[in-house]
Design a protein around this motif. Structure first.
Motif, PDB file in Angstrom:
ATOM      1  N   ILE A 193       0.875  -1.163   0.000  1.00 14.85           N
ATOM      2  CA  ILE A 193       0.000   0.000   0.000  1.00 14.85           C
ATOM      3  C   ILE A 193       0.918   1.222   0.000  1.00 14.85           C
ATOM      4  N   VAL A 194       0.796   2.054  -1.040  1.00 18.70           N
ATOM      5  CA  VAL A 194       1.746   3.150  -1.256  1.00 18.70           C
ATOM      6  C   VAL A 194       1.161   4.480  -0.785  1.00 18.70           C
ATOM      7  N   TYR A 195       1.944   5.169   0.048  1.00 20.75           N
ATOM      8  CA  TYR A 195       1.610   6.512   0.508  1.00 20.75           C
ATOM      9  C   TYR A 195       2.697   7.455  -0.001  1.00 20.75           C
ATOM     10  N   GLU A 196       2.343   8.721  -0.169  1.00 16.42           N
ATOM     11  CA  GLU A 196       3.314   9.696  -0.641  1.00 16.42           C
ATOM     12  C   GLU A 196       3.533  10.779   0.396  1.00 16.42           C
ATOM     13  N   SER A 197       4.720  11.350   0.331  1.00 19.61           N
ATOM     14  CA  SER A 197       5.113  12.424   1.230  1.00 19.61           C
ATOM     15  C   SER A 197       5.772  13.514   0.414  1.00 19.61           C
ATOM     16  N   GLY A 198       5.718  14.711   0.954  1.00 21.37           N
ATOM     17  CA  GLY A 198       6.519  15.797   0.344  1.00 21.37           C
ATOM     18  C   GLY A 198       5.900  16.332  -0.907  1.00 21.37           C
ATOM     19  N   PRO A 199       6.715  16.825  -1.830  1.00 21.50           N
ATOM     20  CA  PRO A 199       8.165  16.808  -1.890  1.00 21.50           C
ATOM     21  C   PRO A 199       8.797  17.660  -0.784  1.00 21.50           C
ATOM     22  N   LEU A 200      10.001  17.252  -0.397  1.00 25.07           N
ATOM     23  CA  LEU A 200      10.722  17.923   0.671  1.00 25.07           C
ATOM     24  C   LEU A 200      11.947  18.605   0.083  1.00 25.07           C
ATOM     25  N   ALA A 201      12.504  19.566   0.824  1.00 28.47           N
ATOM     26  CA  ALA A 201      13.664  20.274   0.285  1.00 28.47           C
ATOM     27  C   ALA A 201      14.598  20.793   1.370  1.00 28.47           C
ATOM     28  N   PHE A 202      15.878  20.747   1.042  1.00 28.43           N
ATOM     29  CA  PHE A 202      16.895  21.465   1.796  1.00 28.43           C
ATOM     30  C   PHE A 202      17.060  22.795   1.093  1.00 28.43           C
ATOM     31  N   ARG A 203      17.732  23.733   1.747  1.00 23.63           N
ATOM     32  CA  ARG A 203      17.976  25.015   1.091  1.00 23.63           C
ATOM     33  C   ARG A 203      19.462  25.342   1.177  1.00 23.63           C
ATOM     34  N   PRO A 204      19.921  26.120   0.210  1.00 24.19           N
ATOM     35  CA  PRO A 204      21.339  26.496   0.198  1.00 24.19           C
ATOM     36  C   PRO A 204      21.689  27.376   1.395  1.00 24.19           C
ATOM     37  N   SER A 205      22.914  27.257   1.851  1.00 24.66           N
ATOM     38  CA  SER A 205      23.367  28.069   2.983  1.00 24.66           C
ATOM     39  C   SER A 205      23.917  29.407   2.523  1.00 24.66           C
ATOM     40  N   ASN A 206      24.092  29.567   1.230  1.00 24.90           N
ATOM     41  CA  ASN A 206      24.690  30.796   0.725  1.00 24.90           C
ATOM     42  C   ASN A 206      23.710  31.711  -0.015  1.00 24.90           C
ATOM     43  N   CYS A 207      22.452  31.683   0.331  1.00 21.55           N
ATOM     44  CA  CYS A 207      21.472  32.587  -0.288  1.00 21.55           C
ATOM     45  C   CYS A 207      21.521  33.918   0.430  1.00 21.55           C
ATOM     46  N   PHE A 208      21.599  34.969  -0.345  1.00 21.23           N
ATOM     47  CA  PHE A 208      21.610  36.318   0.230  1.00 21.23           C
ATOM     48  C   PHE A 208      20.303  36.992  -0.109  1.00 21.23           C
ATOM     49  N   SER A 209      19.866  37.884   0.745  1.00 21.99           N
ATOM     50  CA  SER A 209      18.562  38.512   0.591  1.00 21.99           C
ATOM     51  C   SER A 209      18.427  39.307  -0.701  1.00 21.99           C
ATOM     52  N   ASP A 210      19.543  39.812  -1.273  1.00 17.98           N
ATOM     53  CA  ASP A 210      19.433  40.569  -2.504  1.00 17.98           C
ATOM     54  C   ASP A 210      19.226  39.656  -3.719  1.00 17.98           C
ATOM     55  N   ASP A 211      19.393  38.334  -3.577  1.00 14.87           N
ATOM     56  CA  ASP A 211      19.133  37.390  -4.666  1.00 14.87           C
ATOM     57  C   ASP A 211      17.672  36.954  -4.713  1.00 14.87           C
ATOM     58  N   THR A 212      16.925  37.198  -3.666  1.00 11.49           N
ATOM     59  CA  THR A 212      15.547  36.751  -3.633  1.00 11.49           C
ATOM     60  C   THR A 212      14.638  37.736  -4.352  1.00 11.49           C
ATOM     61  N   PRO A 213      13.562  37.279  -4.942  1.00 15.81           N
ATOM     62  CA  PRO A 213      12.668  38.189  -5.701  1.00 15.81           C
ATOM     63  C   PRO A 213      11.977  39.207  -4.817  1.00 15.81           C
TER      64      PRO A 213
END
Length: 176
Positions: A156-176
């Motif tokens: 019996i198949v159940y689904e989860s997610g999708p899940l994600a990690f995020r980069p540690s080097n994102c800077f606020s000026d790169d975000t929309p």
């Protein structure tokens, strides 16, 4: 005296036939019951810096060898199942919950009692936990009406997610 032997044979013969039939019945292999297995599947991604702070997975890349855990708690809120699983080269995990048991068929049901959590990412550039689809707190399972059948096997198949990690080097000026 011959009459006594006849009576004795008349009584013992049916008993002997019953014993032989019972012994023969025990030698016939018993029909195997199908075993039902619970399976949880999903994908793990690295979220794009462009969408940092949102639940968007646009431009996200799958993470091979990422680890997730499946945790199930019984109706008394005690951990009844825990195991970590690793994603394949496409970021996909297929978690077969061997030895998962339900002590109460409604309250301990996988949809209510199990969650998937992020554990670790092998990528140094993308190893911070995100809570996309509740990956930190525990992503609930969804039943997608899929059952896999095999000889003496049912998953019996159940689904989860999708899940994600995020980069540690994102800077606020790169975000929309």
């Amino acid at each position: 005296m011959a009459t006594n032997h006849f009576v004795l044979i008349a009584i013992l013969l049916p008993l002997a036939l019953l014993a032989a039939a019972a012994t023969a019945h025990d030698e016939v292999p018993a029909k195997q019951d199908k075993t039902a297995t619970v399976v949880v599947e999903g994908k793990v991604y690295c979220q794009s810096c462009k969408y940092f702070g949102s639940w968007s997975l646009t431009d996200a890349e799958p993470i091979p060898a990422a680890k997730v855990s499946v945790i199930c708690k019984n109706h008394k809120k005690r951990v009844s199942y825990y195991k970590a699983f690793e994603t394949d080269k496409n970021g996909y995990f297929y978690a077969e919950l061997k030895d998962f048991t339900m002590t109460h068929y409604l309250l301990d049901h996988p949809l209510h009692s199990c969650h998937v959590k992020l554990v670790s990412s092998p990528l140094e550039s993308c190893n911070l936990l995100s809570n996309i689809n509740n990956g930190i707190n525990g992503s609930p399972l969804r039943f997608e009406n899929r059952v896999l059948y095999g000889k003496n096997y049912e998953a019996i198949v159940y689904e989860s997610g999708p899940l994600a990690f995020r980069p540690s080097n994102c800077f606020s000026d790169d975000t929309p």
